[in-house]
Write a protein that holds these residues in place. Sequence first.
Motif, PDB file in Angstrom:
ATOM      1  N   PHE A 317      23.834  46.337  63.666  1.00 28.57           N
ATOM      2  CA  PHE A 317      25.187  45.929  64.018  1.00 28.57           C
ATOM      3  C   PHE A 317      25.239  45.781  65.534  1.00 28.57           C
ATOM      4  O   PHE A 317      24.988  46.745  66.263  1.00 28.57           O
ATOM      5  N   GLU A 473      30.013  52.064  55.282  1.00 29.23           N
ATOM      6  CA  GLU A 473      30.792  51.252  54.349  1.00 29.23           C
ATOM      7  C   GLU A 473      30.920  52.016  53.032  1.00 29.23           C
ATOM      8  O   GLU A 473      29.954  52.571  52.526  1.00 29.23           O
ATOM      9  N   TYR A 480      28.965  47.836  48.397  1.00 33.69           N
ATOM     10  CA  TYR A 480      29.473  48.266  49.699  1.00 33.69           C
ATOM     11  C   TYR A 480      30.585  47.330  50.152  1.00 33.69           C
ATOM     12  O   TYR A 480      30.423  46.108  50.168  1.00 33.69           O
ATOM     13  N   SER A 481      31.715  47.930  50.525  1.00 33.05           N
ATOM     14  CA  SER A 481      32.872  47.160  50.962  1.00 33.05           C
ATOM     15  C   SER A 481      32.759  46.826  52.448  1.00 33.05           C
ATOM     16  O   SER A 481      32.306  47.646  53.246  1.00 33.05           O
ATOM     17  N   LYS A 482      33.192  45.643  52.814  1.00 34.71           N
ATOM     18  CA  LYS A 482      33.204  45.233  54.215  1.00 34.71           C
ATOM     19  C   LYS A 482      34.503  45.625  54.918  1.00 34.71           C
ATOM     20  O   LYS A 482      34.616  45.500  56.134  1.00 34.71           O
ATOM     21  N   THR A 483      35.469  46.120  54.155  1.00 40.23           N
ATOM     22  CA  THR A 483      36.784  46.426  54.731  1.00 40.23           C
ATOM     23  C   THR A 483      37.167  47.904  54.639  1.00 40.23           C
ATOM     24  O   THR A 483      38.094  48.333  55.327  1.00 40.23           O
ATOM     25  N   ARG A 485      35.956  51.823  55.122  1.00 43.92           N
ATOM     26  CA  ARG A 485      34.924  52.584  55.821  1.00 43.92           C
ATOM     27  C   ARG A 485      35.197  54.085  55.771  1.00 43.92           C
ATOM     28  O   ARG A 485      36.333  54.518  55.614  1.00 43.92           O
TER      29      ARG A 485
END
Length: 556
Positions: A317, A473, A480-483, A485
């Motif tokens: 990242f 995530e 795995y969610s991108k929004t 955390r």
Amino acid sequence: MSEAAIHLEGLGKKGGGRTRGRVAMMMGLFVAVYAVMGGRIVQLAVQKSEITGSIPRAAQMARPDILDRNGQVLATDIRTASLFAEPHRAGDPDEVVEKLRTVLPDLSYESTRRRLKSSAKYIRLRRDLTPRQQAAIHDLGLAGIKFEPEKKRFYPGGATAAHVLGLTSADGRGIAGFEKWLDGNGLEQLRSAGLAKAESLEPVRTSLDLRVQHVLRDALNHAMERYRCIGAAGVVLDALTGEIVALSSLPDYDLNDPHDQQAPDRLNRMTSGVYEMGSSFKALTLAMALDSGIVHMGSIIDASQKLRVGRHAIGDFHGKYRPLTLPEVFVYSSNIGTAKLADQLGIDHHRGFLKKMGVMDEMELELPEIGKPQYPKDWKRINSLTIAFGHGLSTTPLQTAAAAAALMNGGRLIKPTFRRQSIDEALRDAKQVIKPETSANMRYLFRLNVEKGSGKRAEVPGYHVGGKTGTAEKVVNGRYSKTKRYNDFLAAFPIENPRYIVFVTLDEPKAPPEGGGVTAGSNAAPTVGEIIRRAAPLLGVEPEFGPENEAFLAAD
């Protein structure tokens, strides 16, 4: 009774074998005699109850006071009263209910009226009357209305230490938290023997500091509101003794009115919730690599390209995508560099190191609410690579904090505890899990990350904070969610000779109202900074300043 058992008056006294034998014999005789006498007394009491019609007295389960480390009361028994009625002696049910409702307006009219018309000998109408309510009902002069003295557990701090203290049932038995642990470690045996009398129970002093507990919970509440989290948790852990100075999990509940205690979001996130820790887990991977000798602080790790394993590609990242020094792998939080370190050591070494650090086994603690870590049964290469940077293994935040303490304190793994213990007592059971020089290097990396990396917002002038951010995530519907955390910040201070670990986790934080980032450096790190700023003076840690107010790096 084990060393962990509560110390109550008359227990735990040492003596020679002969003395213990004589005492045991005398106690046996006394028990036999008093068992007969007790049985006869109970028989007479039952006969008297049948003759006089007195209210059957509920068992009065006395419990010891629970104190913080400074003697502040966290839990205590208070005297209260229950309201009883004898239907056969009471007057007109309608009149009785109407008069009682002038004092107890929430008393159900229909239900109470129906019960007063029943053939029951006694009915309990209300528990936990206040002295004012009892006096007001007494002044009504109602026939067949009586009071029964009882005990009630009272928590002066309300919700302040809810997940630590736990709860008791109406009859005074521990049903959650430290209260339940007390029952299983001496109190229930005393009660069964008829020795649990209020006057004979010594207070139980814990490792908690009520002042720091308030600071921790207040800071977590502030973070919950500011970042609109669905949950938050934190711990302040003594790195040299294993004592838990403060532990909080939100949302929590008022121990004096625990109507929402069973709600799913009221779990103890610090001890019973298990989570993927994200990049804070990289601290363990770098410590493993340094301790093994395969790298040193000047080593270069090639992070110029994504690491590919089959159809999986591991990237960074905001990556630099160039060769990185070992400190840069930590400060830039390189997934590629961290995964390569684990890969060099192999699956068995990696798994064995994490097990040695205590993050793979169910934790032992003075609370019954303990989560079980989750990890792959078939630990493949790809699992090892992702676990290296905090994805694929779920453990409790408290276990992560305890492992971090070992990274900071010279390499000794000490079991966390709510019992008071000295450094010498802690060292007797401690395990040396990494070399002291590895610990010194980890202290350097922690401090470097606060000075130049993602932990800058945890800095507190004069207190030389070190730490590591973690942003994981969350898994939603198997992906795995991108929004969504799970953010955390793992800190130690003062970093030259760390005494305290502060670990904070935020569940699904959002950007603050004025805008900004959503990673751990933007929310969990400043929350830890607030806790240290307010708690350090209470803990007796004095600020120190070097040239230009910059901290001295303790490691070579």
